[in-house]
Design a protein around this motif. Structure first.
Motif, PDB file in Angstrom:
ATOM      1  N   GLN A 579       0.842  -1.182   0.000  1.00  0.00           N
ATOM      2  CA  GLN A 579       0.000   0.000   0.000  1.00  0.00           C
ATOM      3  C   GLN A 579       0.888   1.247   0.000  1.00  0.00           C
ATOM      4  N   GLN A 580       0.282   2.422  -0.063  1.00  0.00           N
ATOM      5  CA  GLN A 580       1.026   3.673  -0.141  1.00  0.00           C
ATOM      6  C   GLN A 580       0.712   4.570   1.062  1.00  0.00           C
ATOM      7  N   PHE A 581       1.759   5.182   1.619  1.00  0.00           N
ATOM      8  CA  PHE A 581       1.613   6.242   2.610  1.00  0.00           C
ATOM      9  C   PHE A 581       2.480   7.420   2.154  1.00  0.00           C
ATOM     10  N   ASN A 582       1.838   8.522   1.846  1.00  0.00           N
ATOM     11  CA  ASN A 582       2.586   9.704   1.398  1.00  0.00           C
ATOM     12  C   ASN A 582       3.531   9.366   0.241  1.00  0.00           C
ATOM     13  N   THR A 585       5.863   3.350  -0.783  1.00  0.00           N
ATOM     14  CA  THR A 585       5.354   1.981  -0.823  1.00  0.00           C
ATOM     15  C   THR A 585       5.684   1.267   0.482  1.00  0.00           C
ATOM     16  N   THR A 586       4.663   0.654   1.071  1.00  0.00           N
ATOM     17  CA  THR A 586       4.835  -0.074   2.338  1.00  0.00           C
ATOM     18  C   THR A 586       4.184  -1.450   2.231  1.00  0.00           C
ATOM     19  N   ILE A 587       4.540  -2.315   3.154  1.00  0.00           N
ATOM     20  CA  ILE A 587       3.928  -3.642   3.211  1.00  0.00           C
ATOM     21  C   ILE A 587       2.529  -3.494   3.802  1.00  0.00           C
ATOM     22  N   ALA A 588       1.536  -4.061   3.143  1.00  0.00           N
ATOM     23  CA  ALA A 588       0.155  -3.964   3.613  1.00  0.00           C
ATOM     24  C   ALA A 588      -0.162  -5.128   4.554  1.00  0.00           C
ATOM     25  N   TYR A 629       6.386   5.171   7.936  1.00  0.00           N
ATOM     26  CA  TYR A 629       5.238   5.905   7.401  1.00  0.00           C
ATOM     27  C   TYR A 629       3.873   5.269   7.684  1.00  0.00           C
ATOM     28  N   ASP A 630       3.811   3.967   7.924  1.00  0.00           N
ATOM     29  CA  ASP A 630       2.511   3.339   8.177  1.00  0.00           C
ATOM     30  C   ASP A 630       1.960   3.890   9.498  1.00  0.00           C
ATOM     31  N   THR A 631       0.814   4.524   9.445  1.00  0.00           N
ATOM     32  CA  THR A 631       0.295   5.243  10.622  1.00  0.00           C
ATOM     33  C   THR A 631      -0.054   4.309  11.784  1.00  0.00           C
ATOM     34  N   SER A 632      -0.558   3.111  11.488  1.00  0.00           N
ATOM     35  CA  SER A 632      -0.885   2.200  12.599  1.00  0.00           C
ATOM     36  C   SER A 632       0.387   1.606  13.202  1.00  0.00           C
ATOM     37  N   VAL A 633       1.388   1.348  12.374  1.00  0.00           N
ATOM     38  CA  VAL A 633       2.676   0.865  12.897  1.00  0.00           C
ATOM     39  C   VAL A 633       3.258   1.887  13.873  1.00  0.00           C
TER      40      VAL A 633
END
Length: 761
Positions: A579-582, A585-588, A629-633
């Motif tokens: 997925q994307q944050f800002n 690319t991050t692991i979903a 960048y992952d907000t929940s992480v």
């Protein structure tokens, strides 16, 4: 050959002598049981403390499960000396860490006395030995709060397998306790009907009930408390920490300089208690005949400490870094207390819990048998953090109780699959009883009639079936690290994979005309990414697990038929999702999900435990993006309890964060004993708190990737360290860093030294 053994013992002696003295020494007595010191061995854990001049010992043993599947204490020992050397000002209690015993010393009015408390590693016997420079009398007692039936309060049922679903006026049945000559005989003998029967009925498994493994039926546990030249002197009553008890007292026949008592314990499933008593008597005779038990136990502890160690800033005891290294060693000692256990060390206190009022003051009126989240109930995501650190520590004997736990339950898990869905494979749930079925309360006591009987009606646990794969990984890593033949475990691992293969094909066929997605992959829906991302499609935890397990499985010695199936399954496993944050690319956590239910970060499970991303591996930037960048992480990041952010940081090479979080985990606990952390999310001492701290520290020092060994991949500048850890291919790495320079590197076997990559920054 004799020169080989001389060299072997020299290496052991050198490794042990190289370690710091991390003994815990107290020069004042304790206020209560919460300020106790751990002691034990084999499969016995003890809490030792001196309070108001009396010596107290809580005793616990692996496998003491009652009808409610609570993990019951063996009992409490109290000892008073006369004249009493502990009523003076000269007092010392010491955990002799490397020797595995506790000594209590006191001096008063010219009398010097030492009490040594130790456990035979090879036999379930605890010893209490009193030595004095003048003759003294000893009065001791076996104390039990289970001298009567006890109606269990609603909250105390959370310490067994009923939790909030307990029947009204549920009871802890009394033990049988009485004198046998001049000794105390005590035992609990489960009836034929236990909570096992209620769970089987609740979950619709009656058709295969006789085939199911049942560890609770007619289980007897207890023992014999005795001492040479001790006589029975009657019973007494009292109260400790708001719990009433009855005491069976023993007293020395006469004053002497030396006194010795033994607590011999035995567990067995028997129809006739006479059979249990006969086995206990045989154990006692064996112990009396063995005059070398202490020496053998000392030899075991010596080789244990020679396997591995971590010590930090050894010349700077005032720093937290030194404290972190010391507490790593202390917790490893606590894990070793159950090396011979028939059952795994529980994440929620192990064998070292005490009166619950000292852990959580809201739990008044609960007995010392209480612990939050059950005794015979196992929570996989917590348990794995207790056992993963044993791999790099080289503690393979300590790992076996957890692996055997799953192997014993394979048939029950496969029967569960067969009854509910009529296909193959072993279905293991996240919260699981020691007989392999879901917990009674967590399964759902108010289930709709239409709901799938194989699925827990539970917002946190529904469809969380993939956590067993982490224990499959431990099995595979044992082969990778030691070269051990694990052909006996291969069918288990394949059965776990087969469940996902066949079950998600079944669900796809129930939904539509196509079994696989457009790329020929399984559609892993509905699933779960830990307890957090629910109703997930292609959960990251499931996909990463299957990819890794299959890859490692294909490197083992499979039969032609097994290899053909595993290779076919490899093609069916879907890819990870992103997925994307800002614009990063991050692991979903999954391809899609419906809600967030807990506070875990499964997005980083491909980093740990699955090792797909990490230092020196492709895609590290994506994993780092996920961290940053992952907000929940970011929101869920913490060092408390089972949180594993310190491990993620170490695996990602984030040195500053890895040290910050790991040092917070392994700093001194809020209790007198430095490694009694918690309660966190669970209980005290929180073993998944300590385990995750150990893993993080190991990963900061040594990471492996196939044959590669990355040295100091996340180690902070300016911290001296000396460690010995294990790596694949029967390899040990001992390294010492001093003033930023590597002053020692011993890799055995030597030809593996070429595979070491220095990562110091």
């Amino acid at each position: 050959m004799k020169y080989f053994f001389l060299f072997f013992f020299f290496v052991i002696a050198f490794s042990v002598s190289a370690q710091q003295n991390y003994d815990i020494v107290w020069t004042s007595q304790s206020n209560n049981a919460s300020a106790s010191m751990p002691c034990g061995g084999g499969d016995i854990g003890m809490n030792v403390w001196v309070e108001k001049g009396d010596l107290f010992i809580y005793v616990a043993r692996s496998g003491n499960f009652d009808e409610n599947n609570a993990l019951m204490k063996t009992g409490r020992i109290r000892m008073k000396l006369s004249p009493n050397p502990f009523t003076g000002t000269n007092f010392k209690q010491q955990l002799h860490l490397r020797q595995g015993y506790v000594a209590v010393q006191g001096e008063n009015n010219g009398i010097k006395t030492e009490i040594k408390i130790w456990v035979d590693v090879f036999n379930p016997v605890a010893h209490i030995e009193v030595s004095s420079d003048k003759k003294i009398n000893v009065e001791t007692s076996y104390e039990s709060w289970r001298y009567r039936d006890r109606v269990i309060t609603n909250r105390e049922n959370w310490g067994n397998s009923w939790k909030w679903g307990a029947p009204k006026n549920n009871v802890y049945k009394k033990d049988v306790i009485d004198y046998s000559g001049n000794a105390v005989l005590f035992y609990h003998h489960n009836s034929s009907e236990t909570i096992f029967d209620a769970v089987v009925k609740q979950q619709g498994m009656e058709s295969v009930k006789e085939q199911l493994y049942n560890p609770l039926k007619q289980l007897a546990f207890g023992g014999f408390f005795s001492g040479k030249n001790f006589i029975a002197t009657g019973t007494d009553t009292g109260s400790y920490a708001n719990t009433d008890f009855k005491a069976w007292k023993l007293k020395s026949k006469s004053a002497a300089k030396q006194h010795a008592l033994q607590l011999a314990l035995h567990n067995a499933q028997v129809n006739d208690i006479a059979e249990w008593k006969q086995s206990l008597d045989s154990l006692q005779q064996k112990v009396k005949a063995d005059k070398t038990a202490f020496q053998k136990t000392q030899q075991w502890w010596k080789q244990f400490w020679s396997r591995s160690f971590i010590e930090i800033d050894p010349a700077k005891k005032e720093l937290r870094s030194w404290e972190v290294g010391r507490n790593y060693q202390l917790f490893r000692y606590m894990l070793a207390l159950n090396v011979k256990g028939a059952w795994p060390t529980k994440f929620n206190g192990g064998l070292l819990t005490v009166d619950p009022i000292y852990t959580d003051t809201i739990n008044k009126g609960l007995t010392p048998d209480y612990r939050n989240w059950g005794g015979g109930l196992h929570t996989a995501q917590n348990q794995r953090l207790v056992y993963f650190p044993m791999i790099k520590a080289g503690d393979w004997d300590m790992l076996q109780p957890q692996l055997n736990f799953y192997l014993r339950l394979q048939k029950n898990a496969e029967l569960r699959t067969k009854v509910y869905w009529n296909h193959a494979g072993a279905c293991f749930t996240e919260q699981m009883e020691n007989f392999g079925l879901p917990n009674f309360a967590e399964y759902g006591t108010k289930r709709p009639d239409y709901f799938d009987k194989g699925v827990e009606y539970n917002a946190w646990l529904e469809y969380e079936w993939d956590t067993v794969f982490e224990f499959c990984l431990m099995m595979l890593q044992e082969a990778e690290y030691t070269g051990k033949d694990i052909s006996d475990k291969i069918p288990f691992i394949i059965s776990c994979l087969q469940f996902f293969d066949e079950h998600y094909q079944l669900l796809a066929k129930q939904r539509g005309a196509k079994t696989f997605d457009g790329n020929g992959h399984l559609v892993l829906f509905p699933g779960s990414a830990a307890e957090t991302f629910k109703m997930a499609n292609n959960s990251v935890t499931t996909v990463a697990a299957m990819q890794t397990i299959i890859k490692q499985l294909l490197s083992t010695n499979l039969s032609a038929e097994q290899k053909q199936y595993v290779e076919l399954l490899q093609k069916r496993v879907p890819p990870l999702s992103y997925q994307q944050f800002n614009a990063h690319t991050t692991i979903a956590p999954a391809k899609t999900w419906e809600r967030i239910n807990n506070v875990e970060s499964p997005q980083l499970y491909p980093v740990f435990p699955w090792g797909i991303f990490g230092v020196g591996k492709p895609g590290l930037d994506i994993a780092l993006n996920t961290w940053h960048y992952d907000t929940s992480v970011i929101k869920f990041r913490s060092h408390i309890g089972w949180k594993q952010d310190n491990i993620f940081a170490a695996r990602l090479g984030l040195t500053e964060e890895a040290w910050r979080l790991t040092s917070l985990k392994l700093q001194n606990s809020e209790r007198r004993f430095p490694a009694f952390w918690g309660p966190g999310f669970d209980w005290v001492p929180d073993h998944n708190w300590g385990g995750s701290g150990m893993i993080g520290l190991q990963e900061m020092l040594l990471q492996t990737d196939g044959q590669r060994m990355l040295l100091f991949p996340a180690w902070p500048k300016g911290k001296d360290v000396h460690f010995k850890l294990h790596a694949p291919m029967n390899t040990t790495v001992e390294a010492e860093l001093k003033d930023g320079k590597l002053v020692k590197l011993i890799v055995l076997p030597e030809e593996r030294k070429k595979d070491v990559e220095m990562m110091l920054k």
